[in-house]
Design a protein around this motif. Structure first.
Motif, mmCIF file in Angstrom:
data_model
loop_
_atom_site.group_PDB
_atom_site.id
_atom_site.type_symbol
_atom_site.label_atom_id
_atom_site.label_comp_id
_atom_site.label_asym_id
_atom_site.label_seq_id
_atom_site.Cartn_x
_atom_site.Cartn_y
_atom_site.Cartn_z
ATOM 1 N N THR A 97 1.520 6.188 -1.558
ATOM 2 C CA THR A 97 0.702 5.499 -0.565
ATOM 3 C C THR A 97 1.584 4.581 0.266
ATOM 4 O OG1 THR A 97 0.189 3.647 -2.032
ATOM 5 C CG2 THR A 97 -1.279 5.565 -2.121
ATOM 6 N N GLU A 115 0.711 2.223 9.988
ATOM 7 C CA GLU A 115 0.135 1.890 8.683
ATOM 8 C C GLU A 115 1.157 1.120 7.829
ATOM 9 O OE1 GLU A 115 -1.579 5.770 10.175
ATOM 10 O OE2 GLU A 115 0.441 4.967 9.857
ATOM 11 N N ASP A 173 -2.074 8.160 2.885
ATOM 12 C CA ASP A 173 -2.878 7.350 3.807
ATOM 13 C C ASP A 173 -2.160 7.061 5.126
ATOM 14 O OD1 ASP A 173 -1.042 5.828 2.453
ATOM 15 O OD2 ASP A 173 -2.379 4.139 2.055
#
Length: 256
Positions: A97, A115, A173
């Protein structure tokens, strides 16, 4: 007087790292032996400029791009992966992640992975080490192998620059990237239209510009159907006609 030699006419295709053209170029070679393809590998920073300066007729680009004056057809999406040293503790996982990578030194512009930037800023107060001079994907892979940092790139790019001392793991993600086909709106020639058809999997006939359909033969005139003539009645042979009796019980218990 001999004519001066002329350069071979080519249909030039630009493409960013990670794009594989073998399937489409094979189909084009079968259909258009009169017009060979030329190939122009390009960095993402130049993927659109090659169209504007006439270097290429079409370009496989990685979105987003400045689409002013362009026609753009999205084609397919790419899975983001992180490239890690082979001995990195996260290499033991099947996926990672962004939060697990927040403490790593990202060897690329943080804006290319928003992100990671947002999570990393929370733990670093926005301060980062300066990026080393990286000119190619091979340079980045070499720095990863040396333990300097990590990169997050499309899976196709990681495969292109793979090494035995690095591994790639999907980042679950992080946003996917997308490959698209782009060309100048004012340069939508029949050749460009046909190349678009090849990429989209159209048949040789449907990938070309619309053609006039052949004239259809006029329908045959139908003659009115004649009713079949009635056959003359002929009595059945070999059977005597039945006689009708005068009563149902005649001959059975009648009066004497």
């Amino acid at each position: 007087m001999d004519a001066e030699p002329t350069a071979e006419r080519l249909f030039t295709v630009a493409f960013v790292p990670g794009v594989t053209l073998a399937k489409w170029s094979k189909v084009w070679a079968e259909r258009r032996q009169d017009l060979p393809l030329g190939f122009a590998p390009t960095a993402e920073a130049e993927q659109v400029s090659m169209l504007h300066d006439g270097t290429a007729q079409v370009s496989f680009v990685r979105l987003p791009v400045d689409s002013a004056g362009l026609s753009v057809i999205p084609l397919y999406r790419e899975i983001p992966v992180v490239v890690l040293p082979k001995e990195h503790e996260l290499s033991l996982q099947e996926t990672v992640t962004v939060a697990e990578l927040a403490g790593e030194h990202l060897l690329q512009n943080p804006d290319s992975v928003p992100e990671w930037r947002d999570v990393a800023d929370e733990i670093r107060d926005g301060t980062r080490r300066p990026l080393p001079d990286i000119r190619t994907g091979d340079d980045a892979a070499e720095l990863v192998a040396a333990g300097v940092g990590v990169v997050i790139v499309p899976q196709s790019v990681a495969r292109l620059h793979s090494r035995k001392d690095v591994v790639a793991r999907p980042v679950t993600d992080a946003a996917e990237s997308q490959i698209a086909l782009a060309w100048l709106e004012d340069n939508t020639t029949p050749d460009v239209e046909e190349f678009i058809g090849v990429v989209r999997g159209r048949t040789a006939r449907s990938s070309r510009a619309p053609q006039e359909e052949p004239e259809k033969a006029p329908p045959k005139e139908r003659k009115p159907q004649q009713k079949p003539k009635a056959k003359p009645f002929t009595p059945r042979q070999g059977r005597a006609p039945k006689k009708l009796g005068k009563g149902r019980n005649r001959g059975r218990g009648g009066r004497s």
